[in-house]
Design a protein around this motif. Structure first.
Motif, PDB file in Angstrom:
ATOM      1  N   GLN A   1       0.791  -1.050  -0.065  1.00 41.27           N
ATOM      2  CA  GLN A   1       0.043  -0.070  -0.147  1.00 41.27           C
ATOM      3  C   GLN A   1       0.846   1.287   0.096  1.00 41.27           C
ATOM      4  O   GLN A   1       0.662   2.049  -0.727  1.00 41.27           O
ATOM      5  N   LEU A   2       1.694   1.273   0.879  1.00 40.94           N
ATOM      6  CA  LEU A   2       2.823   2.543   0.771  1.00 40.94           C
ATOM      7  C   LEU A   2       3.512   2.488  -0.296  1.00 40.94           C
ATOM      8  O   LEU A   2       3.500   3.663  -0.752  1.00 40.94           O
TER       9      LEU A   2
ATOM     10  N   SER B   1       3.977   1.527   8.193  1.00 43.61           N
ATOM     11  CA  SER B   1       4.011   2.958   8.784  1.00 43.61           C
ATOM     12  C   SER B   1       5.428   3.752   8.211  1.00 43.61           C
ATOM     13  O   SER B   1       5.546   5.089   8.432  1.00 43.61           O
ATOM     14  N   VAL B   2       6.290   3.176   7.732  1.00 45.22           N
ATOM     15  CA  VAL B   2       7.500   3.760   7.234  1.00 45.22           C
ATOM     16  C   VAL B   2       7.906   3.281   6.206  1.00 45.22           C
ATOM     17  O   VAL B   2       7.946   2.158   5.716  1.00 45.22           O
TER      18      VAL B   2
ATOM     19  N   PHE C   1      10.205   5.131  15.224  1.00 44.63           N
ATOM     20  CA  PHE C   1       9.828   6.187  14.289  1.00 44.63           C
ATOM     21  C   PHE C   1       8.518   5.964  13.840  1.00 44.63           C
ATOM     22  O   PHE C   1       7.745   6.957  13.516  1.00 44.63           O
ATOM     23  N   GLY C   2       8.162   4.615  13.282  1.00 39.05           N
ATOM     24  CA  GLY C   2       7.014   4.673  12.696  1.00 39.05           C
ATOM     25  C   GLY C   2       5.730   4.844  13.722  1.00 39.05           C
ATOM     26  O   GLY C   2       4.902   5.570  13.255  1.00 39.05           O
ATOM     27  N   ASN C   3       6.064   4.339  14.847  1.00 44.45           N
ATOM     28  CA  ASN C   3       5.004   4.596  16.051  1.00 44.45           C
ATOM     29  C   ASN C   3       4.739   6.188  16.355  1.00 44.45           C
ATOM     30  O   ASN C   3       3.743   6.533  16.604  1.00 44.45           O
ATOM     31  N   ASN C   4       5.910   6.928  16.179  1.00 46.67           N
ATOM     32  CA  ASN C   4       5.882   8.249  16.244  1.00 46.67           C
ATOM     33  C   ASN C   4       5.752   9.225  14.961  1.00 46.67           C
ATOM     34  O   ASN C   4       6.406  10.315  14.793  1.00 46.67           O
ATOM     35  N   SER C   5       5.414   8.493  13.982  1.00 45.68           N
ATOM     36  CA  SER C   5       5.727   9.013  12.752  1.00 45.68           C
ATOM     37  C   SER C   5       5.105  10.543  12.572  1.00 45.68           C
ATOM     38  O   SER C   5       5.580  11.243  11.787  1.00 45.68           O
ATOM     39  N   LYS C   6       4.058  10.770  13.097  1.00 47.03           N
ATOM     40  CA  LYS C   6       3.193  12.113  12.901  1.00 47.03           C
ATOM     41  C   LYS C   6       4.158  13.148  13.789  1.00 47.03           C
ATOM     42  O   LYS C   6       4.374  14.130  13.180  1.00 47.03           O
ATOM     43  N   LEU C   7       4.641  12.798  14.726  1.00 52.50           N
ATOM     44  CA  LEU C   7       5.596  13.656  15.659  1.00 52.50           C
ATOM     45  C   LEU C   7       6.735  14.261  14.800  1.00 52.50           C
ATOM     46  O   LEU C   7       6.987  15.102  14.356  1.00 52.50           O
TER      47      LEU C   7
END
Ligand SMILES: [Zn+2]
Length: 1001
Positions: free
Chosen positions: A129-130, A206-207, A414-420
């Motif tokens: 998807q990404l 996520s990344v 990084f993926g978990n905090n990607s929005k930050l």
């Protein structure tokens, strides 16, 4: 509490708060999915090659099985990190392309070639998807990277952040003896594609992980050759990796300032095109895993504080996670100051991303060996509570486990905090644009009337390659500048601070002409321009005493180009156009006439012109003159006969202004030739001389490349070469003569079927022999026969120590600390051809260069006059012995400056055996400035030791010359303003005595 998967996604989406994301995903247990089968054979091998269970983690102690995706074994014939297996770059690429064919989760991109034509790649990995949304995501990241495109609209930025996923860019094996990352990255790629554990799946979803598995491709293949040679000769010593890349070794990771190397350009272009949030470079020189991004102070003064916080967040998370896995020797703080922007990873730091760097532990090859550490490496410290073991059997597989585990925990975090991190990416970009309104400056201006338009264009092209936007003034403009320190205030602060507040800095107006270049600071990449164009100040009392690298790199000073820092925001309203296309200085032929004159302004393109038209006769004017209504400097080129079309074409192409006149000016001239140059290298180290080859090749100056061994075998060097250039070696004078110890077996460096990538630059059957005494004699004969021998820094020491330079000796420094600093030099003899084109001051790079003493006698006679002794009277009075009439006191000796030889005394003339004839005495061309003017940028401590000393000396010897540099004119592609000192010496090699005034006695 464990959330079900859909609920958790919803939870994150709705709240969009990183703190909640951490809590939510912290519940994912690192480790395999029990429902996914493992590749048992591969897993068994991982366990076999890992030397102790605690050198592995639940993330990498197994390999998930796949029926259709090949494992690294398909190419390696064994698992990643297996003993004895070191793949060439092409094998690594082959595997990455197998993955690409087998999975929609992988895309491989070619990102350019090396100096030797080998390919560099980037591998993108994420969920299908990404990957399918990669291009639309790139468009969003491009907007976040340049908030001007969304008018700095926060709501729109947040929408973009919410819709985007980050790109995490990993680069491997820039340092060729650090061999582990290619196999670690092959296996990491496989895991990211195949592993269905919630942990790895969360990364994939996520990344976008971007991987350049081999950065230094030429060096990688040479390293594999050397390792294969070692495997084929099990009980022998193997050759050291004397060449890594085509030009430089370890310094390939110091090129992010000058961008001289293709690997830096390729990674830079990839970074600029992909807009990744992280650039993470892998190294292997510290046990067992050191995140040196956190490192130690001082931090680079031009990066956003948001970034330094991000270093801490990701780095300490890394340490924390791996501590929980029980892996010893993982730490973050340590011996590395993050001051210089020259490291490859720093491309991200200076372009609103996050720079990261791991040092893991490698064995420089794939042998499994017992490694014994030093106490400083294994002792427990506050920041290393679980230190490495004093002694351990260590394998490449261990290294691969550490590299992959650390990367996986980072990617997961990084993926978990990607929005930050995406929001931070936007904020850093926005704050870069806000620079004029915040810390400033508003812009840097490079005046349109700079006397060196060619060197100015070179500097501006480097900024363009950094992604910096340039503008050009379409009309004159006036801004207010801070008055230069000088008569009004002391240049440096007083020793004790004054109680009264200092008066506001005085300002003065300056008008810049149309055509001036303006580097606006209200652009997304203002930070790199600011970092490169500003001055550096490293306090002599800084608590950091273990200085990691250069302390200064101020590009205007090193480029001999004027750069003006402008705080006045009015500069931004000056009439200007954005520069499109590469900056070029204007060139061509003005006026008409049979004779051509070219002003010598020390623009580097002049040397290219001389060699490009090597069969055209040219002369150098020995005095300044006027022609075509203009003033020409000493050293200007006069061409009496040339093909107008050829000259016009070359001048156009090189950006050189040629003036045609009817008659040649009446000025004394000498021939300006294009002599035969040899670069002499050792087989000990080619690191520093590589920067000379970069400079010569870029400017198309042809040279023969010879080794000290060639010189030892050639008694008639003068028949082949006019100039021999001996760049710094860094190994000491005796080692240059002796070479490597002759114990053991020969160490070949040559192309064979076993080692197809060695050779090509130079070859030898045995790297051990040095210059030897025969080589020394041959070099001395070369000079006596009329050759020019150019030496720099420690090779100047070599020339002085081995008797090339009568009248010059070297003082040992006691206090001096000029650590990769920029110091001011002043001309002593501007009539020397070596100084042609230069002004009354030149800033040069210095790394504790030799402190020269000058004498008119051989053997160090004639010390400095002593101050008066204790006795009667004032300091200027003569003492008077009591009880006899006063004796006649001879005239005091003339004052001798530190760059001068004490005058010849009558005592020396009585029997002048050691007295050097006036025409053979050292001629000082440039000296270091006086103490108060010496410091330009970086760290200078104890500068009085080298202040006023000779910096560049031309020493006649027989029919030839030796040229000694205390500064280094060719350094890391940054010192382009001092290149021409060497080019002047080369072009005028047979007329270096021009303009010389000889002493009477
Ligand atoms: Zn390294």
């Amino acid at each position: 509490m464990t959330f079900s998967r859909p609920f958790r996604s919803l939870f994150i989406f709705v709240l969009s708060l990183s703190t909640f994301a951490i809590i939510a995903n912290a519940q994912i247990k690192p480790g395999r999915d029990p429902n996914q089968p493992i590749d048992q054979e591969y897993t068994n091998k991982i366990r076999e090659y890992t030397t102790a269970p605690y050198f592995n983690s639940p993330l990498t102690d197994y390999l998930p099985a796949s029926s259709d995706i090949p494992t690294p074994k398909a190419v390696l014939g064994d698992v990643a990190g297996a003993p004895g297996k070191l793949p060439y770059a092409e094998d690594v690429y082959k595997y990455m392309r197998m993955l690409e064919r087998a999975s929609p989760r992988v895309k491989v991109f070619s990102i350019g070639t090396t100096e030797e034509g080998r390919e560099m790649i980037a591998v993108a990995i994420a969920s299908e998807q990404l990957i399918s949304k990669m291009e639309e995501n790139r468009a969003r990241l491009t907007k976040l990277a340049d908030p001007r495109t969304i008018n700095m609209n926060e709501a729109e930025a947040d929408a973009l952040v919410n819709a985007s996923f980050p790109v995490y860019y990993i680069t491997g094996t820039i340092h060729s003896p650090e061999t582990g990352s290619p196999t670690a990255l092959m296996e990491l790629a496989y895991r990211l594609v195949v592993d269905n554990s919630p942990y790895v799946k969360s990364i994939r979803d996520s990344v976008l992980t971007l991987i350049t598995p081999v950065v230094e491709v030429d060096g990688r293949n040479r390293m594999v050759d050397v390792y294969n040679w070692h495997l084929a000769h099990p009980n022998q010593n193997w050759p050291g990796l004397v060449y890594w890349g085509h030009y430089v070794a370890h310094d390939n990771n110091r090129d992010a300032i000058g961008l001289s190397l293709k690997l830096t350009r390729n990674v830079m272009n990839t970074y600029l095109a992909w807009k990744p949030q992280v650039l993470h470079d892998l190294h292997e020189s510290v046990p067992y895993l050191y995140d040196n991004t956190i490192g130690d102070g001082p931090y680079n003064a031009w990066v956003d504080p948001i970034l330094t916080d991000e270093w801490q967040m990701i780095g300490w998370n890394n340490v924390s996670e791996m501590t929980k896995f029980g892996m010893p020797g993982v730490f973050a703080h340590g011996n590395f100051d993050t001051w210089s922007p020259g490291y490859l990873m720093f491309i991200a730091a200076t372009h609103n991303g996050i720079s990261r760097l791991y040092e893991t532990f490698g064995n420089a090859g794939a042998d499994t060996v017992e490694r014994t550490l030093s106490p400083s490496e294994y002792q427990r410290t506050w920041y290393r509570q679980n230190p490495p073991l004093p002694k351990a059997k260590w394998s490449q597989r261990n290294n691969n486990n550490y590299q992959q585990t650390a990367l996986l925990t980072s990617l997961y975090y990084f993926g978990n905090n990607s929005k930050l991190f995406l929001k931070n990416f936007y904020l850093k970009s926005k704050r870069s644009i806000d620079k004029p309104k915040q810390e400033g400056p508003a812009a840097y201006v490079l005046p349109g009337d700079d006397p060196r338009p060619g060197n100015q264009a070179e500097l501006l092209r480097t900024l363009q390659a950094q992604g910096v936007e340039l503008s050009k003034a379409t009309a004159p403009f006036t801004v207010s500048l801070r008055k230069k320190a000088g008569s009004a205030a002391p240049a440096r602060p007083a020793a004790s601070p004054s109680a009264s507040p200092s008066p506001a800095p005085k300002t003065e107006d300056r008008t810049f002409p149309a055509g001036s270049y303006i580097v606006r600071m209200d652009q997304p990449y203002s930070r790199i321009a600011d970092a490169l164009l500003d001055y550096q100040y490293w306090a002599p009392n800084d608590p950091q005493t273990d200085i990691y690298d250069d302390t200064a790199w101020t590009m205007g000073e090193l480029g001999n180009v004027e750069v003006v820092r402008v705080v006045d925001a009015k500069v931004l309203t000056a009439p200007m156009d954005r520069v499109t296309g590469e900056v070029r200085s204007p060139g061509g032929i003005t006026n008409a006439g049979a004779v051509y004159v070219i002003n010598h302004n020390a623009d580097n393109a002049l040397v290219t012109l001389r060699y490009r038209l090597k069969d055209v006769e040219m002369e150098a004017a020995e005095e300044p003159f006027e022609a075509a209504g203009r003033k020409f400097n000493r050293g200007s080129f006069i061409v009496r006969k040339a093909n107008d079309g050829d000259l016009r074409r070359v001048a156009n192409e090189l950006g050189i202004q040629v003036y045609a006149v009817a008659d040649a000016p009446s000025v004394k001239t000498h021939p300006l030739r294009a002599p035969r140059i040899a670069m002499m290298h050792t087989w000990l180290s080619t690191q520093d001389e590589g920067w000379y080859r970069v400079g010569l090749d870029q400017l198309q100056v042809p040279f023969a490349y010879i080794s000290t061994q060639d010189v030892s075998r050639e008694p008639n060097l003068k028949s082949k070469y006019d100039v021999i250039l001996f760049a710094p070696v860094g190994r000491g004078a005796q080692t240059i003569i002796n070479g490597l110890p002759m114990y053991g077996n020969p160490l070949p460096w040559k192309k064979t079927t076993l080692t197809p990538n060695l050779g090509g630059i130079d070859e030898t059957d045995d790297m051990r022999p040095g210059l030897g005494w025969s080589g020394l004699q041959n070099l001395q004969k070369f000079v006596k026969d009329g050759g020019l021998f150019i030496t720099v820094d420690d090779t100047s020491d070599f020339a002085v120590n081995y008797g090339f330079t009568a009248g010059v000796s070297v003082n040992r420094s006691q206090r001096l600390r000029a650590v990769g600093a920029i110091l001011r030099t002043k001309p002593v003899d501007a009539a020397s051809p070596i100084a042609y084109g230069y002004g009354d001051s030149l800033a040069m790079y210095c790394m504790n260069g030799p402190i020269f003493n000058i004498n008119n006698g051989v053997g160090g006679r004639g010390g400095r006059p002593a101050p008066r002794a204790t006795g009667r009277g004032t300091p200027d009075d003569p003492d008077v012995p009591q009880g006899r009439p006063p004796a006649e006191i001879p005239d005091p000796p003339a004052r001798v400056e530190p760059w001068e030889a004490p005058p010849v005394t009558d005592e020396q003339l009585r029997n002048a055996i050691g007295l050097i004839p006036p025409n053979q005495r050292p001629r000082v061309i440039l000296r270091y400035a006086d103490s108060r003017d010496l410091f330009v940028s970086g760290l200078l401590d104890g500068g009085d030791e080298i202040a006023q000393r000779a910096a560049i000396i031309d020493v006649p010897s027989g029919n030839g010359h030796v040229l000694l540099f205390s500064t280094n004119p060719f350094w890391r592609g940054q010192t382009r303003g001092s290149y021409f000192l060497v080019f002047n010496a080369i072009l005028n090699w047979d007329n270096l005595n021009a303009g010389r005034k000889l002493a009477e006695k």
